[in-house]
Design a protein around this motif. Structure first.
Motif, short mmCIF file in Angstrom:
data_model
loop_
_atom_site.label_atom_id
_atom_site.label_comp_id
_atom_site.label_asym_id
_atom_site.label_seq_id
_atom_site.Cartn_x
_atom_site.Cartn_y
_atom_site.Cartn_z
N GLN A 123 0.84 -1.20 0.00
CA GLN A 123 0.00 0.00 0.00
C GLN A 123 0.87 1.25 0.00
O GLN A 123 1.88 1.31 0.72
N CYS A 152 -1.07 6.92 1.45
CA CYS A 152 -2.51 6.68 1.35
C CYS A 152 -3.12 6.64 2.75
O CYS A 152 -2.60 5.98 3.65
N CYS A 210 -10.04 0.59 -0.03
CA CYS A 210 -9.25 1.12 -1.15
C CYS A 210 -10.20 1.68 -2.22
O CYS A 210 -11.15 1.01 -2.60
N CYS A 227 -7.38 4.19 -6.58
CA CYS A 227 -6.90 5.38 -7.30
C CYS A 227 -5.76 5.02 -8.25
O CYS A 227 -5.41 5.81 -9.12
N LYS A 253 -2.57 4.46 -7.36
CA LYS A 253 -1.23 4.90 -6.95
C LYS A 253 -0.39 3.77 -6.38
O LYS A 253 0.79 3.96 -6.08
#
Ligand code: SF4
Length: 279
Positions: free
Chosen positions: A151, A155, A166, A169, A171
């Motif tokens: 992760q 975030c 989640c 997005c 990323k």
């Protein structure tokens, strides 16, 4: 003083632990000393003086052990080279994990070979053996086990409580992994450590695990979960260990296609540390 160090334990627990350790190490030393004494005593007395057939019995035992080592070696060798399922493939995987890996680590230390190299070669051999042994499974029998460091560290979504927090997005790799979970219907889990990973495995009871981690966690995870087959995929660590790691999604997807039985229902679930930690 750090919480959890042995000195924080009640005195009785601390003493019991010490007693167990001293007890085990005493027995181990005694067995080693007896063995070393026998190495001198037996040739000194002479096998014929112990019993007329002692040399034949000892010879048969040694030949039997040499035979076992040769069968294990050639079985494992052929399994690795041919990548074909040989009879007893699972046993060869067990031998590699329980016997050959500790031996390799020991020899590696003697010859100054880096632990990382040994672990990488072990993971690669383990993967070949899993490929040779494993069949196809229903999606819910497969677990995609991911480390928390995938992760994005910036975030703020709390995936440890629910992976579905989640928002995909893009990323970090979590978005793609959730997409794979949706597409193939396999179980997807995030673990923050070895203990939680074990609890997740106990709760979901998968028949095959595709685990993503670094070489250290993968090799210990493969050992811990034996006889369950674990196919290991190394994570990429562009920012060093345990921070914003990534994984090659095409490799994960390729392995999913290899292990999934497409005719079975796609009803795997997601699970994260919070759920797995609940009693
Ligand atoms: S993909 Fe998910 S976990 Fe990764 S940064 Fe975006 S919201 Fe966070």
């Amino acid at each position: 003083m750090q919480i959890g160090t042995p000195l924080d334990q009640p005195r009785s627990v601390h003493r019991a632990r010490k007693r167990l350790f001293i007890g085990l190490i005493s027995i181990a030393c005694l067995v080693i000393c007896l063995f070393l004494a026998l190495l001198w005593l037996v040739p000194y007395i002479g096998l014929d003086n112990i019993h007329p057939s002692a040399k034949w019995v000892l010879g048969a035992v040694v030949v039997g052990l040499i035979g076992l080592v040769c069968v294990a070696y050639w079985g494992l060798f052929l399994n690795i080279v041919t990548k074909k399922p040989l009879p007893g493939a699972r046993r060869f995987r067990g031998l590699t994990i329980k016997l050959f890996l500790p031996l390799m680590v020991l020899l590696g230390r003697v010859f100054g070979i880096e632990k990382e190299l040994i672990r990488l070669s072990f993971i690669s051999v383990n993967n070949d053996l899993v490929l040779a042994e494993a069949g196809r499974y229903a999606p819910k029998e497969i677990l995609l086990l991911m480390p928390h460091c995938l992760q994005n560290s910036k975030c703020d979504r709390r995936l440890t409580y629910d992976i579905n927090n989640c928002v995909r997005c893009g990323k970090c790799s979590m978005a793609g992994l959730l997409d794979l979970h949706d597409k193939y219907g396999v179980n997807l889990a995030i673990a923050t450590g070895g203990t939680i990973a074990r609890r997740i495995v106990v709760q979901l009871r998968p028949k095959l695990i595709i685990a993503v981690a670094c070489h250290r966690d993968l090799s210990s995870g493969i050992q811990d979960t034996y006889p369950l087959p674990v196919y290991g995929v190394l994570n990429e660590r562009p920012h060093g260990p345990c921070l914003d790691t990534t994984v090659s999604l095409p490799i994960v997807e390729k392995m999913l296609s290899r292990f999934i039985d497409p005719n079975k229902a796609k009803d795997g679930r997601t699970i994260s540390t919070g759920e797995a930690a609940r009693p």
